[in-house]
Design a protein around this motif. Structure first.
Motif, PDB file in Angstrom:
ATOM      1  N   ALA A 146     -34.970  10.233  30.239  1.00 25.08           N
ATOM      2  CA  ALA A 146     -34.282  11.517  30.370  1.00 25.08           C
ATOM      3  C   ALA A 146     -33.193  11.683  29.323  1.00 25.08           C
ATOM      4  CB  ALA A 146     -33.677  11.636  31.770  1.00 25.08           C
ATOM      5  N   ARG A 147     -32.621  10.581  28.868  1.00 27.95           N
ATOM      6  CA  ARG A 147     -31.523  10.672  27.898  1.00 27.95           C
ATOM      7  C   ARG A 147     -31.990  10.412  26.468  1.00 27.95           C
ATOM      8  NH1 ARG A 147     -25.971  10.295  29.654  1.00 27.95           N
ATOM      9  NH2 ARG A 147     -25.946  10.669  31.890  1.00 27.95           N
ATOM     10  N   GLY A 148     -33.265  10.115  26.308  1.00 22.76           N
ATOM     11  CA  GLY A 148     -33.770   9.829  24.973  1.00 22.76           C
ATOM     12  C   GLY A 148     -33.179   8.564  24.386  1.00 22.76           C
ATOM     13  N   LEU A 149     -32.889   7.580  25.227  1.00 26.92           N
ATOM     14  CA  LEU A 149     -32.338   6.308  24.761  1.00 26.92           C
ATOM     15  C   LEU A 149     -33.425   5.243  24.837  1.00 26.92           C
ATOM     16  CD1 LEU A 149     -28.976   6.434  26.728  1.00 26.92           C
ATOM     17  CD2 LEU A 149     -29.176   6.478  24.239  1.00 26.92           C
ATOM     18  N   PRO A 150     -33.349   4.222  23.981  1.00 26.49           N
ATOM     19  CA  PRO A 150     -34.327   3.136  24.078  1.00 26.49           C
ATOM     20  C   PRO A 150     -34.187   2.438  25.436  1.00 26.49           C
ATOM     21  CG  PRO A 150     -32.984   2.913  22.094  1.00 26.49           C
ATOM     22  CD  PRO A 150     -32.367   3.986  22.911  1.00 26.49           C
ATOM     23  N   GLU A 151     -35.322   2.158  26.049  1.00 25.80           N
ATOM     24  CA  GLU A 151     -35.280   1.618  27.398  1.00 25.80           C
ATOM     25  C   GLU A 151     -34.587   0.264  27.441  1.00 25.80           C
ATOM     26  OE1 GLU A 151     -39.027   1.689  29.518  1.00 25.80           O
ATOM     27  OE2 GLU A 151     -38.188   0.329  31.014  1.00 25.80           O
ATOM     28  N   ARG A 152     -34.766  -0.535  26.355  1.00 23.93           N
ATOM     29  CA  ARG A 152     -34.164  -1.870  26.412  1.00 23.93           C
ATOM     30  C   ARG A 152     -32.639  -1.787  26.342  1.00 23.93           C
ATOM     31  NH1 ARG A 152     -32.723  -2.863  21.295  1.00 23.93           N
ATOM     32  NH2 ARG A 152     -33.754  -1.508  19.801  1.00 23.93           N
ATOM     33  N   ARG A 153     -32.112  -0.726  25.663  1.00 22.60           N
ATOM     34  CA  ARG A 153     -30.650  -0.566  25.625  1.00 22.60           C
ATOM     35  C   ARG A 153     -30.104  -0.276  27.021  1.00 22.60           C
ATOM     36  NH1 ARG A 153     -27.981   0.859  20.928  1.00 22.60           N
ATOM     37  NH2 ARG A 153     -26.146   0.600  22.229  1.00 22.60           N
ATOM     38  N   VAL A 154     -30.814   0.612  27.713  1.00 24.51           N
ATOM     39  CA  VAL A 154     -30.367   0.975  29.060  1.00 24.51           C
ATOM     40  C   VAL A 154     -30.507  -0.218  29.999  1.00 24.51           C
ATOM     41  CG1 VAL A 154     -30.771   2.520  31.013  1.00 24.51           C
ATOM     42  CG2 VAL A 154     -30.906   3.403  28.688  1.00 24.51           C
ATOM     43  N   ALA A 155     -31.629  -0.953  29.848  1.00 25.80           N
ATOM     44  CA  ALA A 155     -31.825  -2.125  30.703  1.00 25.80           C
ATOM     45  C   ALA A 155     -30.745  -3.166  30.426  1.00 25.80           C
ATOM     46  CB  ALA A 155     -33.208  -2.718  30.469  1.00 25.80           C
ATOM     47  N   ALA A 156     -30.364  -3.319  29.146  1.00 24.56           N
ATOM     48  CA  ALA A 156     -29.307  -4.271  28.801  1.00 24.56           C
ATOM     49  C   ALA A 156     -27.978  -3.846  29.419  1.00 24.56           C
ATOM     50  CB  ALA A 156     -29.173  -4.385  27.287  1.00 24.56           C
ATOM     51  N   LEU A 157     -27.750  -2.518  29.420  1.00 27.32           N
ATOM     52  CA  LEU A 157     -26.516  -1.992  30.026  1.00 27.32           C
ATOM     53  C   LEU A 157     -26.469  -2.327  31.520  1.00 27.32           C
ATOM     54  CD1 LEU A 157     -24.252  -0.303  28.745  1.00 27.32           C
ATOM     55  CD2 LEU A 157     -25.310   1.729  29.747  1.00 27.32           C
ATOM     56  N   VAL A 158     -27.593  -2.161  32.188  1.00 26.02           N
ATOM     57  CA  VAL A 158     -27.654  -2.533  33.610  1.00 26.02           C
ATOM     58  C   VAL A 158     -27.325  -4.012  33.766  1.00 26.02           C
ATOM     59  CG1 VAL A 158     -29.189  -2.816  35.598  1.00 26.02           C
ATOM     60  CG2 VAL A 158     -29.277  -0.715  34.246  1.00 26.02           C
ATOM     61  N   GLY A 159     -27.938  -4.830  32.884  1.00 30.47           N
ATOM     62  CA  GLY A 159     -27.692  -6.273  32.955  1.00 30.47           C
ATOM     63  C   GLY A 159     -26.220  -6.610  32.815  1.00 30.47           C
ATOM     64  N   ASP A 160     -25.526  -5.884  31.910  1.00 31.56           N
ATOM     65  CA  ASP A 160     -24.088  -6.126  31.725  1.00 31.56           C
ATOM     66  C   ASP A 160     -23.282  -5.780  32.962  1.00 31.56           C
ATOM     67  OD1 ASP A 160     -24.630  -6.864  29.170  1.00 31.56           O
ATOM     68  OD2 ASP A 160     -24.083  -4.934  28.266  1.00 31.56           O
ATOM     69  N   HIS A 161     -23.804  -4.874  33.784  1.00 30.60           N
ATOM     70  CA  HIS A 161     -23.035  -4.392  34.934  1.00 30.60           C
ATOM     71  C   HIS A 161     -23.386  -5.087  36.243  1.00 30.60           C
ATOM     72  CE1 HIS A 161     -21.713  -1.239  32.197  1.00 30.60           C
ATOM     73  NE2 HIS A 161     -20.748  -1.013  33.060  1.00 30.60           N
ATOM     74  N   VAL A 162     -24.323  -6.040  36.191  1.00 27.42           N
ATOM     75  CA  VAL A 162     -24.658  -6.775  37.414  1.00 27.42           C
ATOM     76  C   VAL A 162     -23.529  -7.749  37.734  1.00 27.42           C
ATOM     77  CG1 VAL A 162     -26.201  -8.494  38.437  1.00 27.42           C
ATOM     78  CG2 VAL A 162     -27.141  -6.576  37.138  1.00 27.42           C
TER      79      VAL A 162
END
Lengths: 200, 553
Positions: free
Chosen positions: A152-168
């Protein structure tokens, strides 16, 4: 006897007034003083800002809907959820038909929106919290949302997944509480990522 | 680490922390109530209030002072709640209606903290801080005073004097509750709980909506709410609210606080009667009941039986993600086994068995370890009942701690035991008999009965937690639940003080051949059995029609 009762009541009133000053004024104001001097950020509600304005508190969940945001858990606080002036739970019991229907609807909706099998929607996505203000979701629920958010944001999926990982955040000291992701902080980081551009 | 391993470690840390403070805190409280000089601040209080701190009271005088003080406290708080709209820091809230103010005033003075209202939308900061939180201190100090008076009944002989209510009240407040609450509040605020005097402030959320950020002197109230086993939340969501209980550390810390004083009191008792092994026996009985309940609640929640928990895959409705099932079950057990009633999760949404055990916890009379003071005197009454029943079996006059349990003592014990079931069962019966009160039950069928029974069990035992689905903001519920709180609090207190008076007059009998030892495993087992059987006899039908029927359906 009557006089005796009256005399005790009068003594009681005097003791009540004096102890009220001690426990109802001196004590909370002393705690307030120390809190404001040493722990101001937390004492004032752990506010988080974005570009100079307060957007909420990292302790209080917010309603996020639409594909561009990581969603919070369902909420029973107020008719639209996440209302701090109406904190609370659904209080629906384990055999309640209304709750069962809600759970089924939530499962179908989350599965369709995030493109996952209905059986893989995690429990926290199906249930309202006790406070109705739960700022967290499980790491599993956050991960299942990252592909949809990235698209939806036109961002690379791995960047978003990495962001989630940083916030766990794991259990405190390895054993207290449950693993979790703060949804407001994650979405805030997502906004900032978007502003910097998708990157390499 | 898996969920079970982490949950067990959390329980282990809690027990370890309680064990570390057990001896010093128990001994300290024994010194506080054991006599000795008055502190300077206490002498000042006695001078200002014109109370004679050196007068030794009979049980009747002690009871009269206690009842007079409590009556004035109810009236004062009632007025405060009615008039809050005209006072500063009201945040625009108006006064409570008469029935609601009666219910809330009684609720906080009786250490119940049942709440028909939502704090964030009904109360201003001043009435929370200077009205409700004050009673969090004082109702707890009253409970401690009654427990100490009963202990003196065992410790003293040949006298009709039980001590001085005003001194016990002031010392409990100034030397025990106030310093501990202050330390606890600082820990809470350092860990992220809020403490401010802000009005609700509207902010634009990240996604463009609006949200009101609330504030208040929360940490100071949270500390005494747990420590005094009160349980009245600053906010409607109580300790599930992140501003009251921001993270897994504060969650465990709050469980520690609410168990702290009740679990140390058996040590105080042992020190005051000069036989610490008698204190260990009471503590052992408390620990057995507590552990049994914790295992049952945790197992039920982890197994998540029931239609909705099975559909979800976990018993997570009404629980915070960061606390999870194990730490929530721990909090729920501790809060219903003491008279606290603070909740970090919605008990109404627990599994049928888990919620049923929480209900049973309160119906056991909250003696494991029970409320601040009320847990110890409840367990002592159960111990007297136990030696009485044991005496019946072997056919000799029973005695406990050298005091004979004769007809007079047994009468007060029997009255004590009957008072709470009377409040609970009459209240529940009335509520389900009339269509009006039945109409505000949220959940259908057996769960609905559980909601009503839970409400009267909670108020009759001065717990204050709720199966919150029941709509209790009606004149009927506010009035009858208020009466249940009064009956459940003050009738037992009067009977305990009368028992203490009868015991103090006796000269102790020497330990003989046929004396039942009251410090060994046999007695602990019998005591646990008596607590369970008394509750089962009174409440089995209600439990069978509520949670048991729901669980079997």
């Amino acid at each position: 006897m009557g006089l005796q009762v009256l005399r005790q009541a009068a003594a009681g009133l005097r003791v009540l007034v004096v102890l009220s000053l001690l426990t109802g004024a001196l004590y909370p104001v002393a705690v307030w003083g120390i809190a404001q001097l040493a722990f101001e950020h937390g004492a004032d509600g752990s506010r988080v800002g974005d570009r100079g304005r307060t957007v909420g508190s990292s302790l209080i969940g917010q309603d996020f809907s639409g594909p561009r945001w990581f969603h919070s858990r369902p909420s029973a606080a107020g008719p639209r959820g996440y209302d701090p002036l109406a904190s609370g739970a659904s209080d629906l019991g384990p055999e309640n038909g209304t709750l069962l229907r809600q759970v089924r609807q939530r499962r179908a909706a989350a599965a369709a929106e995030d493109g996952v099998a209905p059986g893989r929607v995690p429990p926290d996505a199906l249930t309202a919290s006790g406070s109705g203000l739960d700022p967290h979701v499980s790491p599993g629920y956050a991960r299942r949302q990252s592909a949809r958010v990235a698209r939806a944001r036109g961002l690379p999926e791995r960047r978003v997944a990495a962001l989630v990982g940083d916030h766990v955040r794991g259990r405190l000291l390895g054993f207290l509480g449950a693993p979790r992701v703060n949804v407001l902080e994650l979405n805030l980081a997502l906004e900032r990522l978007g502003r910097r551009g998708p990157g390499p | 680490m898996g969920e079970a391993g982490a949950g067990l470690l959390a329980i282990g840390l809690l027990v370890l922390a309680l064990a570390v403070v057990h001896l010093p805190l128990g001994a300290y409280m024994a010194r506080v109530y054991g006599g000795g000089r008055h502190l300077a601040v206490e002498r000042l209080v006695y001078r200002v209030t014109r109370v004679d701190p050196d007068a030794d009271q009979r049980w009747t005088g002690y009871a009269l002072s206690l009842l007079g003080f409590s009556a004035v406290s109810v009236l004062f708080l009632y007025g405060f709640l009615r008039l809050q709209g005209d006072l500063p820091l009201s945040l625009g809230s108006s006064g409570m209606p008469a029935d609601g103010a009666f219910n809330t005033a009684v609720s906080f003075v009786t250490n119940t903290n049942w709440q028909w209202y939502a704090g964030e939308s009904t109360l201003g900061h001043l009435v929370q801080m200077a009205g409700l939180a004050v009673q969090n201190f004082l109702s707890a100090a009253v409970g401690l005073a009654v427990a100490v008076a009963l202990v003196r009944g065992f410790a003293r002989s040949d006298t009709d004097r039980l001590g001085n209510f005003w001194v016990d009240l002031v010392r409990g407040t100034v030397r025990i509750l106030l310093p501990l609450a202050f330390l606890a509040a600082i820990v809470l605020v350092a860990a992220g709980a809020v403490q401010n005097f802000m009005s609700p402030e509207q902010v634009r959320t990240l996604a463009g909506g609006t949200q009101s950020l609330v504030g208040g002197p929360v940490a100071s109230q949270e500390a005494i709410k747990e420590l005094g086993t009160n349980g009245g939340g600053f906010f409607n969501a109580n300790s599930a609210h992140p501003f009251e209980n921001p993270n897994p550390f504060t969650n465990l810390f709050e469980v520690f606080l609410l168990l702290l004083i009740p679990s140390a009191l058996p040590r105080t008792f042992g020190r005051l009667i000069g036989s610490t092994r008698q204190g260990w026996a009471l503590l052992a009985a408390m620990a057995v009941l507590w552990a049994g309940s914790l295992v049952a609640v945790t197992a039920a929640e982890a197994a998540h039986q029931g239609t909705v928990p099975q559909a979800v895959g976990a018993s997570l409705e009404g629980k915070e993600q960061q606390f999870g099932v194990w730490n929530s079950a721990l909090f729920a057990t501790a809060t219903t086994m003491t008279s606290t009633g603070a909740v970090d999760s919605s008990h109404d949404s627990y599994t049928a068995l888990g919620g049923g055990v929480l209900l049973l916890n309160m119906l056991l009379g909250e003696v494991a370890p029970g409320g601040t003071g009320s847990g110890l005197y409840g367990m002592l009454v159960a111990a007297v009942l136990t030696v009485f029943l044991a005496g019946l079996m072997v056919g000799r006059t029973p005695e406990y701690l050298g005091k004979k349990i004769r007809q007079r003592e047994t009468t007060f014990v029997a009255l004590y035991v009957l008072a709470m079931p009377f409040a609970v069962l009459v209240g529940t019966g009335l509520a389900v008999a009339f269509p009006g009160p039945r109409a505000t039950v949220l959940n259908p069928r057996p769960h609905g009965l559980s909601e009503v029974l839970y409400a009267y069990a909670s108020t009759g035992n001065n717990n204050g937690s709720a199966f919150a689905g029941l709509g209790t903001d009606t004149v009927f519920y506010n009035t009858t639940l208020g009466l249940a709180m009064l009956v459940g609090r003050f009738l037992p207190i009067v009977f305990v003080l009368a028992l203490a008076g009868a015991l103090a007059r006796q000269r102790p009998v020497p330990v003989g051949e046929g004396t039942l030892p009251t410090h060994g495993p046999l007695f602990v087992g019998m005591l646990v059995g008596v607590v369970l059987v008394v509750a089962a006899l009174a409440f089995f039908p209600g439990l069978a029609l509520g949670p048991v029927a729901e669980g079997l359906a």
